[in-house]
Design a protein around this motif. Structure first.
Motif, PDB file in Angstrom:
ATOM      1  N   ALA A 140      44.491 136.102 -96.207  1.00 36.23           N
ATOM      2  CA  ALA A 140      44.437 136.560 -94.820  1.00 36.23           C
ATOM      3  C   ALA A 140      43.028 136.989 -94.445  1.00 36.23           C
ATOM      4  CB  ALA A 140      45.410 137.713 -94.611  1.00 36.23           C
ATOM      5  N   ARG A 141      42.329 137.608 -95.396  1.00 40.40           N
ATOM      6  CA  ARG A 141      40.969 138.077 -95.148  1.00 40.40           C
ATOM      7  C   ARG A 141      40.137 137.873 -96.411  1.00 40.40           C
ATOM      8  NH1 ARG A 141      42.111 137.473 -90.832  1.00 40.40           N
ATOM      9  NH2 ARG A 141      42.444 138.945 -89.125  1.00 40.40           N
ATOM     10  N   ILE A 142      38.847 137.591 -96.209  1.00 38.56           N
ATOM     11  CA  ILE A 142      37.884 137.504 -97.297  1.00 38.56           C
ATOM     12  C   ILE A 142      36.789 138.526 -97.012  1.00 38.56           C
ATOM     13  CG2 ILE A 142      36.242 136.056 -98.561  1.00 38.56           C
ATOM     14  CD1 ILE A 142      37.825 133.611 -97.514  1.00 38.56           C
ATOM     15  N   PHE A 143      36.503 139.373 -97.987  1.00 37.93           N
ATOM     16  CA  PHE A 143      35.450 140.375 -97.865  1.00 37.93           C
ATOM     17  C   PHE A 143      34.356 140.042 -98.868  1.00 37.93           C
ATOM     18  CE2 PHE A 143      39.340 142.399 -96.436  1.00 37.93           C
ATOM     19  CZ  PHE A 143      38.942 142.991 -95.242  1.00 37.93           C
ATOM     20  N   TYR A 144      33.140 139.861 -98.360  1.00 43.05           N
ATOM     21  CA  TYR A 144      31.993 139.516 -99.206  1.00 43.05           C
ATOM     22  C   TYR A 144      31.057 140.714 -99.219  1.00 43.05           C
ATOM     23  CZ  TYR A 144      28.741 136.272-101.489  1.00 43.05           C
ATOM     24  OH  TYR A 144      27.932 135.644-102.396  1.00 43.05           O
ATOM     25  N   THR A 145      30.977 141.408-100.346  1.00 50.16           N
ATOM     26  CA  THR A 145      30.203 142.646-100.393  1.00 50.16           C
ATOM     27  C   THR A 145      28.879 142.433-101.107  1.00 50.16           C
ATOM     28  OG1 THR A 145      30.996 143.529-102.503  1.00 50.16           O
ATOM     29  CG2 THR A 145      32.392 143.867-100.587  1.00 50.16           C
ATOM     30  N   LEU A 146      27.857 143.115-100.594  1.00 54.20           N
ATOM     31  CA  LEU A 146      26.501 143.066-101.139  1.00 54.20           C
ATOM     32  C   LEU A 146      25.894 144.466-101.060  1.00 54.20           C
ATOM     33  CD1 LEU A 146      25.493 139.788 -99.352  1.00 54.20           C
ATOM     34  CD2 LEU A 146      25.271 140.089-101.817  1.00 54.20           C
ATOM     35  N   PRO A 147      24.899 144.761-101.899  1.00 58.65           N
ATOM     36  CA  PRO A 147      24.384 146.129-101.942  1.00 58.65           C
ATOM     37  C   PRO A 147      23.305 146.476-100.928  1.00 58.65           C
ATOM     38  CG  PRO A 147      23.518 144.866-103.781  1.00 58.65           C
ATOM     39  CD  PRO A 147      24.458 143.969-103.051  1.00 58.65           C
TER      40      PRO A 147
END
Length: 784
Positions: free
Chosen positions: A298-305
């Motif tokens: 349903a959702r994609i979360f792409y995390t970076l610092p």
């Protein structure tokens, strides 16, 4: 389009004032139900997490009733410009629960009541407004606000429209038919339903209540508030998930690597990926998220610092999927979006509205793919207002964590604590990737993700990405001979990356290179102490001039702090770097010869300064400060002059972290926070946010926004004109330690004429080439 039947007999009842669209009660309710139906189609299996209760059935009937209390005479007068109304409309809506309660079991009644009464205010606030046991019950005055004829109209609407609408919305399979029955409006019945609600909240908040018992309440409140907010924002529909097959993310003409194929095949699992920088880790992560396209998350979360890497990844993913699919969420996302949307115009009200709408979409949890900082995710862990909607948005979502090594053990413990919670309780999936994982970190991640699948690039891929030759150099990179060497390399046509650990040092190196003969055109400086406007322009310039597929690659020296370490798709020819922990150095290596298309390129690491410069390995004991840097240098000495074999770097890292002092420091810091996170999670309860924890959350960020004195007049003028996004382009973030020092020196004062905004002006030099300068040697690390 209005459904049939429609309650034409009550078109005079409003749900919104003219200021907010002047919608009728029926129109707004229909819109909220439409968004609820969208959420059902987006996550049809969410009811599996609800403990066996008919989640969508309860939500539909609660949503139909949730705003009935707005029909109160005082509320209607308020919407038409009358005086303020002291009651809560959602409490009055409980008067209509009796109309459907006979077709609900006891548990469902509790769920419907909770969804209705909680969709705006937390439970403690409702309890305080309508306390039980008073001689004169305030609910009696509330009921008197609803005229009998109006109540009849509402009962008629419920009786004639609710069942047909559930069919019109395509929810008949999960929303059972109910036969509404009219009941008189009775304060005693509202009091009863309030007691049902408060009893459930008391049970959920009681010590020893299992976390799993609280998840249904979180989903219940999260879904109804999300649907309500989406409708109020006039979002016409929720964007569909990304349905591409994984092959669509591989650039045309570029080789597909085995670790990308393996990642796509593991799309239903938690994955840890180890692959060389530049070998398509981003594509591997997206391949994992999308799979064959038949069952998209349903959702994609792409995390970076870092903000620079988030902005660059946003651009990259927009190019792949389109601007309408990708969201950007971090502390300065508005500035980054404004710089991208304005299309060369000095100022545009249309652009400002577009940026605001984009921010709203992120707050409404509407974008299928979002690039963000892990700290945005952690807001839910700290139980900030709206946390139930955040956690609901994370349910069955896919999370990509890029370069997990970049976080200190305390921050990593917060992140992994959230991972564990989301994996256990809302069926989230995780893909964590890095060029290398020290065994110390690998052990923690394997525990948190319950033995994830580990995917590694094959030995031949690692062999093909042998692209750097490591040299340790005596002295510092600021030595005159080294500065001359860098200038010569630029004049010979090279693009040179110069990485240092602090802002002040970066500014000094730029000045030295200028003095040695490089021109402005041949120099770019990037760090966190530029205004947000200048920072955005610099980031885009760097990507344009240094990216790996750039047609024109002019010779230059890029002087940078840690802001270039992660996920910037840039490709320079050689590196000169301050000493740092190995994980950071490997990321710096990854910005050189990124595609391994230039043969073997030299990377130079200096032996001094080896004290960590206040950035790495901070410790009260000077003998232990910077210990990680010294241990790293000792390991690198063993490989001086070697071509870096990235498949062997894991062993290097394990050797470094086998140092007894390092291992003890790391584990102690990590485990202390892990225990605190466990306590936070044990207290995570629906229907009540925690304002006190907002301060705890803010303490995680070591930054204060200030305005350089040279921009004060421009900044204030823009505020007066209510051009807030442009005004924020003049802000610079500095550390709290630095702010305190400047304040003690009398170099900080409040900005003039900023109304309610508390803004500080710093009286130190600023220019667009060097950023904000302090002119002293106080440690000022750059972790933005």
């Amino acid at each position: 389009m209005k459904p049939l039947p429609w309650p034409d007999w009550q078109e005079d009842l409003l749900a919104k004032s003219q200021q907010y669209g002047g919608e009728t009660l029926a129109s707004h309710t229909w819109d909220v139900l439409c968004r609820l139906a969208d959420l059902y189609r987006l996550r049809p299996n969410l009811a599996d997490l609800a403990g066996g209760v008919r989640l969508w059935h309860c939500l539909y009937w609660a949503t139909f009733l949730h705003d009935f209390g707005k029909a109160a005479a005082g509320f209607q007068r308020r919407l038409r410009g009358g005086p303020a109304w002291s009651h809560r409309h959602e409490v009055l809506s409980l008067a209509f629960v009796d109309a459907i309660a006979h077709d609900l079991n006891e548990l469902e009644q509790r769920w419907v009541v909770a969804a209705i009464v909680s969709h705006h205010r937390d439970a403690p606030e409702i309890r305080e407004l309508y306390p039980a046991g008073l001689r004169k019950d305030p609910l009696s005055d509330l009921c008197a606000e609803l005229q009998p004829a109006t109540a009849d109209h509402l009962h008629r609407w419920l009786g004639e429209c609710a069942n047909p609408w559930r069919i019109e919305l395509g929810m008949a399979d999960v929303v059972a038919e109910i036969s509404p029955q009219s009941h008189p409006i009775d304060a005693r019945r509202i009091r009863y339903w309030l007691s049902v609600y408060h009893q459930w909240v008391d049970i959920l908040t009681a010590a020893g209540t299992a976390t799993t018992a609280r998840i249904p309440g979180i989903l219940l409140r999260g879904l109804i508030t999300t649907a309500d907010h989406m409708a109020s924002a006039h979002l016409q529909r929720i964007p569909e998930p990304i349905r591409h097959s994984w092959q669509a993310v591989i650039p045309a003409g570029r080789e597909t690597y085995s670790h990308q194929v393996a990642s796509a095949g593991a799309s239903a699992q938690h994955v840890l990926l180890m692959a060389p920088t530049g070998s398509g880790k981003t594509e591997a992560a997206l391949a994992w998220a999308l799979g064959d396209g038949s069952n998209p998350p349903a959702r994609i979360f792409y995390t970076l610092p870092y903000q620079a890497s988030m902005n660059a990844m946003y651009d990259r993913l927009c190019g792949l999927f389109g601007n309408n699919v990708v969201g950007l969420q971090h502390g300065r996302a508005a500035q980054a979006l404004y710089a991208r949307f304005r299309d060369g115009e000095e100022w545009s009200a249309t652009t400002v509205r577009k940026v605001q709408w984009e921010k709203n979409l992120n707050l409404l949890h509407a974008r299928p793919l979002k690039v963000l900082s892990p700290y945005q995710l952690l807001k839910a862990l700290f139980q900030l207002r709206g946390f139930e909607a955040m956690l609901t948005d994370y349910a069955r979502a896919g999370f990509i964590f890029d370069e997990i090594h970049a976080y200190e053990p305390e921050r990593l413990a917060l992140i992994t604590g959230l991972m564990r919670y989301l994996r256990r309780h809302v069926a989230a999936r995780f893909f964590v990737m890095s060029a290398t994982f020290p065994t110390l970190i690998l052990e923690q991640l394997s525990d948190v993700l319950d033995t994830p699948t580990i995917i590694q690039a094959t030995p031949d891929i690692f062999a093909r990405f042998r692209r750097h030759q490591l040299y340790l150099r005596d002295g510092e990179l600021t030595d005159p001979a080294i500065i001359t060497e860098i200038v010569t390399a630029v004049r010979d046509g090279k693009q040179v990356l110069v990485c240092v650990n602090t802002v002040a040092r970066a500014q000094m190196v730029r000045d030295l290179l200028m003095q040695a003969g490089l021109s402005d055109e041949q120099l770019i400086l990037i760090h966190s102490r530029f205004t947000y406007g200048d920072r955005n322009r610099l980031e885009q310039t760097i990507v344009e001039r240094c990216r790996s597929d750039s047609a024109r690659r002019p010779p230059l020296a890029l002087v940078a702090t840690q802001v270039v370490e992660v996920s910037l798709d840039i490709d320079l020819d050689t590196l000169y770097s301050d000493p740092a922990p190995l994980e950071a150095l490997l990321q710096r290596f990854g910005r050189v010869n990124r595609r391994a298309a230039k043969g073997i390129c030299p990377v130079y690491i200096f032996r001094q300064p080896n004290d960590g410069q206040g950035v790495y390995g901070r410790h009260r004991d000077p003998e232990q400060a910077g210990h990680i840097v010294r241990v790293t240098l000792a390991e690198l000495e063993r490989h001086h002059g070697d071509i870096v074999d990235e498949s062997a770097v894991q062993t290097w890292l394990d050797t470094i972290y086998a140092d007894p002092l390092l291992r003890e420091q790391w584990l102690t810091a990590y485990q202390n926070i892990s225990r605190q996170v466990e306590q936070i999670i044990n207290g995570l309860c629906p229907f009540q946010s925690d304002a006190q924890r907002e301060d705890e959350f803010e303490q995680m960020f070591d930054g204060v926004d200030v305005v350089p004195a040279c921009f004060e007049r421009d900044y204030v003028s823009l505020l007066v004109e209510e051009r807030f996004i442009e005004a924020n382009d003049y802000l610079v973030s500095i550390s709290k330690q630095r702010f305190a020092i400047l304040r003690s020196q009398g170099k900080v004062r409040p900005a003039e004429e900023t109304g309610q905004r508390r803004v500080w002006v710093v009286q130190t030099p600023y220019d667009s080439r060097n950023g904000l300068s302090f002119g002293d040697t106080v440690i000022d690390p750059d972790w933005s």
